[in-house]
Design an enzyme around this catalytic site. Sequence first.
Site, PDB file in Angstrom:
ATOM      1  N   ARG A 169      -2.571 -13.821   1.403  1.00  0.00           N
ATOM      2  CA  ARG A 169      -1.608 -13.986   0.298  1.00  0.00           C
ATOM      3  C   ARG A 169      -2.099 -15.014  -0.723  1.00  0.00           C
ATOM      4  O   ARG A 169      -1.312 -15.827  -1.243  1.00  0.00           O
ATOM      5  CB  ARG A 169      -0.223 -14.411   0.834  1.00  0.00           C
ATOM      6  CG  ARG A 169       0.412 -13.442   1.785  1.00  0.00           C
ATOM      7  CD  ARG A 169       0.775 -12.110   1.137  1.00  0.00           C
ATOM      8  NE  ARG A 169       1.392 -11.244   2.110  1.00  0.00           N
ATOM      9  CZ  ARG A 169       0.734 -10.402   2.893  1.00  0.00           C
ATOM     10  NH1 ARG A 169      -0.594 -10.288   2.783  1.00  0.00           N
ATOM     11  NH2 ARG A 169       1.379  -9.649   3.763  1.00  0.00           N
ATOM     12  N   SER A 243       9.233 -10.582   2.017  1.00  0.00           N
ATOM     13  CA  SER A 243       9.016 -11.722   2.921  1.00  0.00           C
ATOM     14  C   SER A 243       9.059 -13.005   2.108  1.00  0.00           C
ATOM     15  O   SER A 243       8.313 -13.154   1.142  1.00  0.00           O
ATOM     16  CB  SER A 243       7.647 -11.625   3.586  1.00  0.00           C
ATOM     17  OG  SER A 243       7.556 -10.413   4.275  1.00  0.00           O
ATOM     18  N   GLU A 339       6.324 -17.560  -0.029  1.00  0.00           N
ATOM     19  CA  GLU A 339       5.386 -16.571  -0.566  1.00  0.00           C
ATOM     20  C   GLU A 339       5.615 -16.339  -2.072  1.00  0.00           C
ATOM     21  O   GLU A 339       4.647 -16.276  -2.822  1.00  0.00           O
ATOM     22  CB  GLU A 339       5.556 -15.261   0.225  1.00  0.00           C
ATOM     23  CG  GLU A 339       4.403 -14.309   0.045  1.00  0.00           C
ATOM     24  CD  GLU A 339       4.558 -13.038   0.876  1.00  0.00           C
ATOM     25  OE1 GLU A 339       4.441 -13.109   2.111  1.00  0.00           O
ATOM     26  OE2 GLU A 339       4.786 -11.985   0.274  1.00  0.00           O
TER      27      GLU A 339
HETATM   28  C1  LIG Z   1      11.423  -5.434  -0.698  1.00  0.00           C
HETATM   29  C2  LIG Z   1      10.077  -6.108  -0.942  1.00  0.00           C
HETATM   30  C3  LIG Z   1       9.044  -5.896  -0.054  1.00  0.00           C
HETATM   31  C4  LIG Z   1       7.787  -6.504  -0.255  1.00  0.00           C
HETATM   32  N1  LIG Z   1       6.797  -6.253   0.636  1.00  0.00           N
HETATM   33  C5  LIG Z   1       5.572  -6.817   0.452  1.00  0.00           C
HETATM   34  C6  LIG Z   1       4.508  -6.547   1.379  1.00  0.00           C
HETATM   35  O1  LIG Z   1       4.654  -5.785   2.327  1.00  0.00           O
HETATM   36  N2  LIG Z   1       3.317  -7.151   1.174  1.00  0.00           N
HETATM   37  C7  LIG Z   1       3.103  -7.981   0.092  1.00  0.00           C
HETATM   38  O2  LIG Z   1       1.982  -8.493  -0.042  1.00  0.00           O
HETATM   39  N3  LIG Z   1       4.088  -8.253  -0.793  1.00  0.00           N
HETATM   40  C8  LIG Z   1       5.311  -7.691  -0.650  1.00  0.00           C
HETATM   41  N4  LIG Z   1       6.326  -7.962  -1.530  1.00  0.00           N
HETATM   42  C9  LIG Z   1       6.077  -8.882  -2.648  1.00  0.00           C
HETATM   43  C10 LIG Z   1       5.696  -8.179  -3.990  1.00  0.00           C
HETATM   44  O3  LIG Z   1       6.057  -6.832  -3.957  1.00  0.00           O
HETATM   45  C11 LIG Z   1       4.190  -8.274  -4.272  1.00  0.00           C
HETATM   46  O4  LIG Z   1       3.786  -9.616  -4.309  1.00  0.00           O
HETATM   47  C12 LIG Z   1       3.829  -7.624  -5.607  1.00  0.00           C
HETATM   48  O5  LIG Z   1       2.424  -7.553  -5.748  1.00  0.00           O
HETATM   49  C13 LIG Z   1       4.412  -8.338  -6.806  1.00  0.00           C
HETATM   50  O6  LIG Z   1       4.215  -7.508  -7.911  1.00  0.00           O
HETATM   51  P1  LIG Z   1       5.049  -7.702  -9.245  1.00  0.00           P
HETATM   52  O7  LIG Z   1       4.440  -6.811 -10.282  1.00  0.00           O
HETATM   53  O8  LIG Z   1       6.485  -7.524  -8.996  1.00  0.00           O
HETATM   54  O9  LIG Z   1       4.710  -9.225  -9.586  1.00  0.00           O
HETATM   55  P2  LIG Z   1       5.649 -10.348 -10.287  1.00  0.00           P
HETATM   56  O10 LIG Z   1       6.727 -10.750  -9.339  1.00  0.00           O
HETATM   57  O11 LIG Z   1       6.057  -9.853 -11.631  1.00  0.00           O
HETATM   58  O12 LIG Z   1       4.609 -11.506 -10.426  1.00  0.00           O
HETATM   59  C14 LIG Z   1       4.110 -12.171  -9.277  1.00  0.00           C
HETATM   60  C15 LIG Z   1       3.044 -13.173  -9.711  1.00  0.00           C
HETATM   61  O13 LIG Z   1       1.933 -12.480 -10.265  1.00  0.00           O
HETATM   62  C16 LIG Z   1       1.703 -12.889 -11.613  1.00  0.00           C
HETATM   63  N5  LIG Z   1       1.296 -11.678 -12.352  1.00  0.00           N
HETATM   64  C17 LIG Z   1       1.951 -10.502 -12.418  1.00  0.00           C
HETATM   65  N6  LIG Z   1       1.236  -9.613 -13.142  1.00  0.00           N
HETATM   66  C18 LIG Z   1       0.114 -10.267 -13.551  1.00  0.00           C
HETATM   67  C19 LIG Z   1      -1.008  -9.893 -14.354  1.00  0.00           C
HETATM   68  N7  LIG Z   1      -1.138  -8.668 -14.896  1.00  0.00           N
HETATM   69  N8  LIG Z   1      -1.972 -10.840 -14.592  1.00  0.00           N
HETATM   70  C20 LIG Z   1      -1.860 -12.089 -14.067  1.00  0.00           C
HETATM   71  N9  LIG Z   1      -0.819 -12.492 -13.314  1.00  0.00           N
HETATM   72  C21 LIG Z   1       0.152 -11.588 -13.058  1.00  0.00           C
HETATM   73  C22 LIG Z   1       3.024 -13.468 -12.089  1.00  0.00           C
HETATM   74  O14 LIG Z   1       2.827 -14.388 -13.144  1.00  0.00           O
HETATM   75  C23 LIG Z   1       3.514 -14.123 -10.808  1.00  0.00           C
HETATM   76  O15 LIG Z   1       2.856 -15.372 -10.638  1.00  0.00           O
HETATM   77  C24 LIG Z   1       7.586  -7.363  -1.374  1.00  0.00           C
HETATM   78  C25 LIG Z   1       8.647  -7.572  -2.272  1.00  0.00           C
HETATM   79  C26 LIG Z   1       9.876  -6.950  -2.072  1.00  0.00           C
HETATM   80  C27 LIG Z   1      10.991  -7.168  -3.061  1.00  0.00           C
END
Ligand SMILES: Cc1cc2nc3c(=O)[nH]c(=O)nc-3n(C[C@H](O)[C@H](O)[C@H](O)COP(=O)(O)OP(=O)(O)OC[C@H]3O[C@@H](n4cnc5c(N)ncnc54)[C@H](O)[C@@H]3O)c2cc1C
Length: 343
Positions: A169, A243, A339
Amino acid sequence: MTISKLPYQFDFSLRRHNTFGIDASAHAYLPVTSLEMLLVLRSDPDAARLQRLVLGGGSNLVLTQDFPGLVLHMCNRGREIVGADDDAVYVRAAAGENWHELVLWTLEQGLAGLENLSLIPGNVGAAPIQNIGAYGVELQERFHALTAIDMESGEILTLDRSACAFDYRDSVFKHRLRDRAVVLDVTFALPKRWQPALRYADVAQELDARKLMQPTARDISDAVIAIRTRKLPDPAVIGNAGSFFKNPIVTAVQRNALLEQHPQLVNYQQPNGSYKLAAGWLIDQCGWKGKNLGAAGVYEKQALVLVNRGGASGQDVVRLAQAVQADVMVKFGVTLEPEPIFI
Ligand SMILES: Cc1cc2nc3c(=O)[nH]c(=O)nc-3n(C[C@H](O)[C@H](O)[C@H](O)COP(=O)(O)OP(=O)(O)OC[C@H]3O[C@@H](n4cnc5c(N)ncnc54)[C@H](O)[C@@H]3O)c2cc1C
């Protein structure tokens, strides 16, 4: 202050742009559909001066307050097969593509490799930030390279796997390139000689129950989707960020001492001899499962997930997280590290 030239919106509500459903707003918001927009932004001194938050699907964020700066919402689209060699087929996807839709699209193209990562919310651009992982596979295993812009220098970066410094992570984007790099697209190497990853008991059991002895990548994706749908709350129904804590890593000495006091301790040996503890088990043992603190709570089916019971503020979530961390520290002497990113 005037920041023009680009279609900014002001006092923009982020409630529908974070899966916790926290009601916070951004001073300014810009949906970014191209690199050119970011270059224009850099040349505008007023805009360049603002604090930035890069936003994908908002599924790994806790908005603790209104954001006083500029939200750059990555909305660029596109995905294509860009090449192949003896080992892999290479697929490139824009940062604004939905992650799960990309996984399904690769499977439709007959390409295996991302199936264990099915149904993870969020977008492609965020996947490398915390090296997403699930059911025995991490993004880094399928990662080839990414393109990003360094907003400080304006340089276009092409980073391979080692330059991204992936870890559990974790990646360079949480350290040296934090608040600097905006990921534009990611290229994946999907293996030609694919082997199913069935290390996780849950997945093996689900496939067993479906009587699939030689599962295809599609079968594994379907199994993972079924497991996740049963276990995790749907953010569209109950706000959450998946998580909430990383599984803590401890030394063999710490693990043995804990095991003496808590023979049921759930722990997994790591390749380097350390041990990963199940954070959800630690939280459950402290009696938090299903409990609330204000409008935030611990999900009744999985203690690792904090949820919005309705109208929770970012501060409610922070208070609950701190109370859980404090209890786990008192009972086990273990630090739980969140996380999601706190904004
Ligand atoms: C129900 C649920 C289940 C999940 N299960 C998992 C799992 O099994 N495994 C796991 O690893 N994660 C899991 N997650 C967490 C999440 O889905 C991941 O971390 C995902 O990659 C976040 O993507 P996002 O586009 O929503 O990022 P955001 O929440 O929009 O951003 C997260 C971070 O990334 C940065 N960011 C976003 N896009 C960019 C970009 N283009 N360039 C630079 N920085 C950027 C943001 O500034 C922030 O710091 C889960 C979340 C939920 C709600």
